[in-house]
Each structure stands twice: as structure tokens, then as C-alpha cells.
Design a protein around this motif. Sequence first.
Motif, mmCIF file in Angstrom:
data_model
loop_
_atom_site.group_PDB
_atom_site.id
_atom_site.type_symbol
_atom_site.label_atom_id
_atom_site.label_comp_id
_atom_site.label_asym_id
_atom_site.label_seq_id
_atom_site.Cartn_x
_atom_site.Cartn_y
_atom_site.Cartn_z
ATOM 1 N N ASN A 116 -1.199 4.730 -2.622
ATOM 2 C CA ASN A 116 -0.140 4.033 -1.724
ATOM 3 C C ASN A 116 -0.568 4.849 -0.381
ATOM 4 O O ASN A 116 0.043 5.952 -0.404
ATOM 5 C CB ASN A 116 1.283 4.036 -2.257
ATOM 6 C CG ASN A 116 2.448 3.375 -0.863
ATOM 7 O OD1 ASN A 116 2.020 3.396 0.345
ATOM 8 N ND2 ASN A 116 3.334 3.091 -1.243
ATOM 9 N N VAL A 144 -0.086 -1.378 -0.457
ATOM 10 C CA VAL A 144 0.602 -1.131 0.830
ATOM 11 C C VAL A 144 2.138 -1.799 0.045
ATOM 12 O O VAL A 144 2.124 -3.058 -0.196
ATOM 13 C CB VAL A 144 0.237 -1.996 2.054
ATOM 14 C CG1 VAL A 144 1.147 -2.020 3.242
ATOM 15 C CG2 VAL A 144 -1.170 -1.203 2.142
ATOM 16 N N LEU A 149 5.896 2.117 4.091
ATOM 17 C CA LEU A 149 5.160 2.130 5.417
ATOM 18 C C LEU A 149 4.948 3.503 5.941
ATOM 19 O O LEU A 149 6.096 4.169 6.142
ATOM 20 C CB LEU A 149 5.244 1.115 6.319
ATOM 21 C CG LEU A 149 4.954 -0.287 5.881
ATOM 22 C CD1 LEU A 149 5.503 -1.433 6.786
ATOM 23 C CD2 LEU A 149 3.383 -0.553 5.750
ATOM 24 N N MET A 165 1.930 -4.061 7.821
ATOM 25 C CA MET A 165 1.220 -4.174 6.556
ATOM 26 C C MET A 165 0.003 -4.090 6.597
ATOM 27 O O MET A 165 -0.784 -3.368 5.779
ATOM 28 C CB MET A 165 2.196 -4.993 5.616
ATOM 29 C CG MET A 165 3.617 -4.720 5.297
ATOM 30 S SD MET A 165 4.483 -5.809 4.596
ATOM 31 C CE MET A 165 3.668 -5.652 2.710
ATOM 32 N N SER A 168 -1.605 -1.141 8.153
ATOM 33 C CA SER A 168 -1.968 -0.114 7.320
ATOM 34 C C SER A 168 -3.105 -0.500 6.218
ATOM 35 O O SER A 168 -3.840 0.548 6.200
ATOM 36 C CB SER A 168 -0.457 0.066 6.255
ATOM 37 O OG SER A 168 -0.777 0.815 5.477
ATOM 38 N N VAL A 188 -0.574 -5.805 -0.521
ATOM 39 C CA VAL A 188 0.598 -5.970 0.547
ATOM 40 C C VAL A 188 1.543 -6.509 -0.030
ATOM 41 O O VAL A 188 2.098 -7.583 0.342
ATOM 42 C CB VAL A 188 0.149 -6.537 1.932
ATOM 43 C CG1 VAL A 188 -0.911 -5.643 2.700
ATOM 44 C CG2 VAL A 188 -0.678 -7.774 1.923
#
Length: 390
Positions: A116, A144, A149, A165, A168, A188
Motif C-alpha cells: 500500500n 491504493v 492515501l 487515487m 498515487s 484503487v
Amino acid sequence: MNTEDHRHVRPWRMIDRRVSRKIRVGKVEVGGDAPISVQSMTNTVTSDAAVTIEQIRQLEEAGADIVRVSCPDVESTAAFKTIAREAKVPLVADIHFHYKRGIEAAQNGAACLRINPGNIGSKDRVRDVVQAARDYGCSMRIGVNAGSLEPHLLEKYGEPCPEAMVESALFHADILRDLDFHEFKISVKASDVFLTVAAYQQLAEAIDCPLHLGVTEAGPLRTGTIKSSVGLGNLLWAGIGDTIRISLAADPVEEIKVGFDILKSLGLRHRGVNIIACPSCARQGFNVIETVTALEARLAHIATPMSLSIIGCVVNGPGEALMTDIGFTGGGSGKGVGMVYLAGKIDHKIDNANMVDHIAGLVEKKAAEMEAERAAAEARDPILEHIAAE
């Protein structure tokens, strides 16, 4: 007449899957033209290897293609070696907070490492995990979650949103690609269906890697199934998704069942008996709900793809039976007796009192015949792809 015979000539039932590159999770191919795989996750204490192995056995029997195992501490990654050795399906090591657990899991037999980005740590730590994956032949999943986050993205966007998201995910994908590591997939996930679907739609357009679908923390069995069906159904219908996990606060085996049922409803995977049944009404010639419940339990062990219609009366029963391998229709001129259809044709009658045992026997016989035919075909052509559960 098997429903699968008709599906291939009906363009309005076809789904054009998004083209992604293919990776491997152990022996399982993910992405490209590979079947969409179904995953679940153990909820045992991983350091208790015996209990964890037993739950993996249950998931394997239910049809799981891949199983994820949480590795929160050194004791868990130590036990992972024994667990991986006993498992028949590839295992994904779930890594959070401490990157060294990922390295240990790779050393101890993980087929894939799930990290993660929001809580694994610095870019250097991600690099170390990537190197371990490369050294030990693991693929990776960038996972994700809306609920975890990175702080700078929450500050930038103000709240979890699809853009945050996807940003990331792509940032961490770039790290892997900069290191010339391409054996990765991305998820995600959010507990909100709208957020989940929007994030995957954006991600699908931004990158060609396989996508692992899920509505995270979807809830208890009934409501979680509904949320997952709505969210994943929309994405899969649009051709998005290469592997799925249904996140339920329930027995993990139920996640596998729901996952296959979702794929089955869209014609994307075919495993087990697809029971078509009416909701019942005053016209029913037998207790439909009681019968279907009994048959579902009796036939749960069958993995061979097959269709079975159980309809209470002659309004829709004969029509449904035309489209299924085996059918039973109640009502008509006789009381307490129903009609059995085989391959879409009227075959014989049976008393309602004996119908469950009789139909279960017919299904088991048909499954055995189909498996024998498949085995014979494979014997004639050694390179024929094994498609019994696809």
C-alpha cells in the motif's frame, strides 16, 4: 441445449475486455487474454500455520485462483514458508507499514507482494521491496485504498477522490517502471461504489497493466454482495478488470462464491451449476424456494459448468428448459408431478416428492460425462488448454 452454445453467436452478450499486458502470479496468468481470476484473503492468525493452511484448503475447494495472506509481523513471514509450501494456489503476501516483511515474504515463497503506497514508507523502501520481488520471482500489486492515501495527496485534493487515487497509483507505478520492473498490477479501492468505479475508469485509460478489482470493506454478506455486484459489475461489463476480490465481513469462502457468481452472470467465467429459478407464486406446482435451496446445497461440490432450470409452472418453465442442460417444470395437467427436460427436450416425468434426489443425480451424471469428454479431448490433444472451470 447448453446456454453456452448460444452465447457465442449473440453479439449483444459479448464484453470487449480492455487490453492489458499479462503478468504471472505464480502459475496463474493475470491480464491479457487470461481468464479473470477470483481471489480471497485468509482471516486467520498467519503465524498459526496449521489453521491458515486449513482455511486456504477451504478456499481452494471453493475454486479460488489466488489467496492473499496478511504478513503483519516476523512470526507471520516465518510461518509463510510452511504455508506457501502446502498451498496449491499462489499466495499473495499482504504487506503494510514495514517493508522488511515484504522482503521476508518474498524469500519464503510469496508469488506476489501487495504493498500500500500510503503506508509502506519512503521511495527507497519501495525499491528494496521491488528488488526482493525481482530476486525471488514475485510479481507485485500496488494497492491504493481511499482510506489510506498519502498525506500530501489528501492535502492537495482535500479528500479521497478518483484523481488522488489514480495519482498515487501512477506515481508508484513509475517507481517500478523506472526500476525496469513490469510484473505488477494495480488496485484503487474504496468502500464507496461511485468512488471505486470512477477511479478504476480513470486508471484504465492511464496505464496498460492488469487491474485488480474490488470494493473494499463492502460490508456484511448481503449488503456487501450487492455493493460489490453493482461496482464490479459496472466495471466488468465495460471490459475493465483482470482479477477480483469481493471484500465481505463473512466467511472468506463466500467471497469466492460471490466472485464466481458475478463473473458467471456476465458470461466471463463458468464454474459450477448455474441454477435458473423462478421466485415462485400461486401457480407453482411444488415448493420452488425449498427445492432450489436443497439443490444448491447438494450441487455445491460440482465445478463443471452446467445450467439447470427449476421453474414452478408451465408459463415460463418449458421456455427456460429449452435453454438449459437440465430442466424441471412443475404444474401442468398432473398434480404432484413435474416434467424433466434433458438438453432442451422433454424426457420424462418425476414425482415432486423424489425430485431433489432425482435432479441431483441427473446433474452429477451429466457432470461426470462432461468431465470424461474433456479428459478424452485432452488425451487426444496434449496441448489443449484446460478450460473445465473457465
